[in-house]
Design an enzyme around this catalytic site. Structure first.
Site, mmCIF file in Angstrom:
data_model
loop_
_atom_site.group_PDB
_atom_site.id
_atom_site.type_symbol
_atom_site.label_atom_id
_atom_site.label_comp_id
_atom_site.label_asym_id
_atom_site.label_seq_id
_atom_site.Cartn_x
_atom_site.Cartn_y
_atom_site.Cartn_z
ATOM 1 N N HIS A 242 0.852 -1.197 0.000
ATOM 2 C CA HIS A 242 0.000 0.000 0.000
ATOM 3 C C HIS A 242 0.884 1.241 0.000
ATOM 4 O O HIS A 242 2.082 1.183 0.271
ATOM 5 C CB HIS A 242 -0.954 0.021 1.201
ATOM 6 C CG HIS A 242 -0.249 0.109 2.533
ATOM 7 N ND1 HIS A 242 0.344 1.260 2.993
ATOM 8 C CD2 HIS A 242 -0.037 -0.830 3.486
ATOM 9 C CE1 HIS A 242 0.881 1.049 4.179
ATOM 10 N NE2 HIS A 242 0.670 -0.222 4.506
ATOM 11 N N ASP B 124 -4.232 -18.933 12.255
ATOM 12 C CA ASP B 124 -3.155 -19.542 13.047
ATOM 13 C C ASP B 124 -3.257 -19.104 14.506
ATOM 14 O O ASP B 124 -3.178 -17.912 14.817
ATOM 15 C CB ASP B 124 -1.799 -19.128 12.462
ATOM 16 C CG ASP B 124 -0.668 -20.015 12.943
ATOM 17 O OD1 ASP B 124 -0.378 -19.982 14.160
ATOM 18 O OD2 ASP B 124 -0.097 -20.727 12.115
ATOM 19 N N SER C 177 2.016 -5.168 6.918
ATOM 20 C CA SER C 177 1.704 -4.896 5.510
ATOM 21 C C SER C 177 2.878 -5.291 4.617
ATOM 22 O O SER C 177 4.020 -4.919 4.877
ATOM 23 C CB SER C 177 1.397 -3.413 5.312
ATOM 24 O OG SER C 177 0.274 -3.035 6.062
#
Length: 424
Positions: A233, A360, A375
């Site tokens: 991003h 998880d 990210s």
């Protein structure tokens, strides 16, 4: 009579939209892409067969259920598949077989240092003058988010470049001729510095910044071109919320020191520090909606998957189990289970192509889900890199968005469709 016939036809065509076979026929793509040595399945709820040309490029085989076609790439090239129903051709689908392409997945925690193109205006400052509080910047119509690229005909690269011009203008009484970048516009204005009654110095009444720093995660590295992609991003300025226009930048290794666990309404965060040697491992040439991109000056390894791995086109990504690679302690890259909740087979570059959910238990216990700094963590499904983690859902930190690897490669200047590198 014509109106009655028209209404009947309208009802007929509308009702056809609710027939499953018709819906599936419409949803069959007119163009598909598949890599050499890889297979793509086309599914239908009704029995189909298909003919093809360009057999040297790919093969088509009907599955045992009679409702699935396996398209197997063999050699880079183009061809066509013709679907038929009960012996009648009903649809043509173009097939592009792309040259095999692999990248080395990342997962490493990286430190990011960005230098903007010029100096960024992040706020206004009121100066105590003889006539009261004023901001020369506001008077000159300089806005928050503007980038000062030029003063009096001289290119501005950093904050220290601005001070001599302010001092000279204070002595001469002449204005500063500013050139500003405002979104896609070029703005010219004159700014008269004013004397601050407190310290008798001349000021321009602007808060400015020339660089930004933070952490993120490496997504991929192409060993042949040395190009990489990370974050998934855009990096925006913390004050203006606008994307930082990059002049240059660097990435260094970083170490995760602790985790602020996320919860509903409160996204968590990786706390990290730049590696002590501050050794630059790559540059930053592009900051876009799909991440940051540049070239590495050394090979990187994650200790889990250090060999090049195939990538998946957006059309290949399926709902179901997947993995992500990321760091939650020190600089050790670990593999964690996630689920692809939904994926959009995008024809054109777009962000937020996937929704993923952390499954998880180890990662949920440690982080609460997706946290800031995660990210760019590569997402792997069926032995292929399919994309990167990008955003977390604020009200559900276990879930978030992902971007398809196809578009990150494109932003990095890697043309997987032509098997050649574009000039960045």
């Amino acid at each position: 009579m014509r109106k009655i016939i028209g209404v009947i036809l309208l009802v007929l065509f509308t009702s056809l939209g609710f027939v499953e076979e018709v819906r599936e026929y419409v949803q069959i793509p007119t163009q598909i892409k598949v890599f050499e040595s890889q297979q793509l399945q086309l599914q239908s709820s009704f029995p189909v067969s298909a003919s093809q040309d360009a057999e040297e490029a790919f093969t088509v085989q009907k599955n045992s259920d009679g409702k699935t076609l396996d398209v197997q790439g063999k050699k880079a090239g183009e061809g066509e598949v013709v679907f038929d129903l009960a012996g009648f051709p009903v649809k043509k689908v173009g097939v592009d077989v792309l040259p095999n392409f692999k990248v080395i997945p990342g997962g490493q925690s990286i430190g990011v240092k960005l230098n903007s193109l010029g100096v960024l205006v992040v706020g206004h400052h009121q100066i105590n003058t003889e006539e009261g509080k004023k901001s020369p910047g506001e008077i000159a119509n300089v806005k928050v988010g503007d980038i000062i690229t030029n003063i009096n005909g001289t290119k501005i690269e950093q904050m220290s470049d601005v001070t001599p011009f302010i001092e000279e203008a204070g002595k001469t009484g002449k204005p500063l001729d500013l050139v500003l970048k405002r979104d896609a516009e070029k703005i010219e204005t004159k700014l008269y510095p004013l004397k601050d009654e407190n310290d008798r110095s001349y000021r321009i009444g602007l808060y400015i910044r020339d660089s930004a720093a933070g952490i993120g995660t490496m997504t991929f590295y192409d060993p042949s071109s040395k190009k990489y992609g990370a974050l998934g991003h855009v990096i925006s300025d913390m004050d203006t919320k606008k994307p930082i226009v990059v002049d240059n930048g660097q990435i260094v290794r970083s170490t995760v020191t602790s985790i602020e666990k996320g919860s509903n309404g409160n996204p968590g965060e990786k706390l990290a520090r730049f590696s002590s040697d501050h050794k630059i491992i790559g540059n930053i040439t592009r900051n876009s909606a799909f991440g940051i991109f540049g070239e590495l000056n050394q090979k990187i390894q994650n200790g889990i998957s250090d060999d090049a791995m195939p990538v998946a086109l957006s059309s290949e990504v399926k709902e179901g189990p997947a993995k992500i690679l990321t760091v939650v302690a020190n600089d050790e890259v670990e593999e964690f289970d996630v689920e692809v909740v939904s994926s959009v087979p995008q024809k054109f570059p777009a962000t937020k192509g996937m929704v993923i959910k952390i499954t998880d238990e180890r990662l949920l216990e440690k982080t609460g889900g997706i946290v800031q700094g995660m990210s760019g963590s590569p997402i792997i499904q069926n032995g292929k890199v399919i994309g990167a983690v990008t955003h977390v859902f604020v009200n559900d930190p276990t879930s978030g968005y992902g971007v398809h690897i196809e578009w990150m490669l494109n932003e990095a200047g890697i043309d997987i469709y032509e098997n050649k590198q574009k000039v960045s």
